[in-house]
Write an enzyme that holds these catalytic residues in place. Structure first.
Site, PDB file in Angstrom:
ATOM      1  N   TYR A 175      -0.709  -0.056  -0.698  1.00 12.87           N
ATOM      2  CA  TYR A 175       0.249   1.049  -1.498  1.00 12.87           C
ATOM      3  C   TYR A 175       1.490   0.776  -0.588  1.00 12.87           C
ATOM      4  O   TYR A 175       2.621   0.870  -1.071  1.00 12.87           O
ATOM      5  CB  TYR A 175      -0.228   2.170  -1.091  1.00 12.87           C
ATOM      6  CG  TYR A 175       0.182   3.236  -2.218  1.00 12.87           C
ATOM      7  CD1 TYR A 175       0.417   2.609  -3.463  1.00 12.87           C
ATOM      8  CD2 TYR A 175       0.745   4.496  -2.017  1.00 12.87           C
ATOM      9  CE1 TYR A 175       0.505   3.661  -4.605  1.00 12.87           C
ATOM     10  CE2 TYR A 175       1.182   5.507  -3.006  1.00 12.87           C
ATOM     11  CZ  TYR A 175       1.241   4.850  -4.434  1.00 12.87           C
ATOM     12  OH  TYR A 175       1.522   5.978  -5.227  1.00 12.87           O
ATOM     13  N   LYS A 195       6.167   7.699  -1.216  1.00  9.34           N
ATOM     14  CA  LYS A 195       5.629   9.108  -1.710  1.00  9.34           C
ATOM     15  C   LYS A 195       5.856  10.134  -0.916  1.00  9.34           C
ATOM     16  O   LYS A 195       6.083  11.570  -0.990  1.00  9.34           O
ATOM     17  CB  LYS A 195       4.168   8.867  -1.896  1.00  9.34           C
ATOM     18  CG  LYS A 195       3.954   8.136  -3.314  1.00  9.34           C
ATOM     19  CD  LYS A 195       4.447   9.114  -4.614  1.00  9.34           C
ATOM     20  CE  LYS A 195       3.892   8.382  -5.893  1.00  9.34           C
ATOM     21  NZ  LYS A 195       4.451   9.098  -6.957  1.00  9.34           N
TER      22      LYS A 195
END
Length: 267
Positions: free
Chosen positions: A166, A173
């Site tokens: 990620y 995020k």
């Protein structure tokens, strides 16, 4: 005499959860997306829904919109275009006289952002603007249409951890989750709530663009106490609809995990 306890509560007769609400839904691209199911469930629960899209995806969203229970207009919104944001409220007024809820389902990172040590600032800056700053930008753009009791709901992927593959999207995020807390702080006095749903991995178009996403698919169901279906976006969508409703009137700045329970487990 026994009672069947397996009936879906959303199918029960009675007042609809979003009766009379006006909801803006971003991010509808395919029927597999959480945003599509939020739009569908919102309509089924009595809401009037407006969708957004932009550029080459406009035609795709317009086509997918036809698969909703009711027709839904699609207006253009590129959250990286200040002109689009500045004119959003005016363009929304062509379809609704106000908003009771906004779903933020927007995220993008260039391919270079998925290699942490090699990611360039240009790639990271793009990811931050589109995927994190856009929550504040969308909140400001829609706030003139929202009365006390309205809600903003965003979608995140639990940012407490350094996930495999990620990389800078994970950092983005984390910024997104922090942005939600500040939106909750500044819009709370106006009676506007801001919350997030941290969904487990769903096999969407966006997920497929993440290199190595299959690593999540292979292990999540094994780690989730409730199990997890990467093809089922409905549980996360139901949580979004609940947060958009009046059933969480005193909840803001919160993150609701819809991940089968993985967030609560050790390795």
């Amino acid at each position: 005499m026994t009672t069947d306890q397996t009936t879906d509560p959303t199918s029960q007769a009675g007042p609809s959860m979003l009766h009379g609400k006006r909801i803006l839904v971003t991010g509808v691209l395919t029927e597999s997306s959480i945003a599509f199911h939020v739009a569908r469930l919102a309509q089924e629960q009595g809401a009037q829904v407006v969708l957004t899209s932009f550029g080459r995806t406009m035609k795709i969203t317009q086509m997918i919109a036809k698969r909703l229970p009711q027709p839904a207009p699609v207006i253009e919104l590129d959250v990286a275009d200040q002109g689009h944001l500045d004119s959003l409220a005016e363009r929304l007024r062509e379809h609704v006289d106000g908003l009771d809820g906004v779903l933020h389902s927007i995220g993008f990172a260039p391919a270079g952002a998925f290699t942490f040590l090699e990611g360039s600032w240009e790639d990271v800056a793009t990811a931050m603007q589109v995927s994190a700053y856009s929550l504040k930008a969308l909140a400001v753009a829609t706030e003139p249409l929202m009365a006390p009791g309205s809600a903003i709901v965003g979608l995140t992927f639990d940012a407490k951890f350094a996930w495999p593959v990620y990389d800078w999207m994970g950092v983005t995020k984390a910024a997104f989750e922090a942005t939600n807390r500040y939106v909750a702080r500044d819009l709370g006095p106006k009676g506007i709530r801001a919350n997030l749903v941290a969904a487990g991995p769903i096999r969407t178009t966006a997920a497929k663009s993440i290199p190595g996403f299959e690593q999540f698919e292979e292990t999540w169901d094994q780690r989730a106490p409730l199990g997890w279906d990467v093809n089922d976006a409905v549980p996360a969508a139901k949580a979004c609809v609940a947060l958009l409703s009046d059933w969480f009137p005193a909840t803001t700045g919160e993150i609701v995990h819809v991940d089968g329970g993985v967030h609560a487990m050790g390795q």
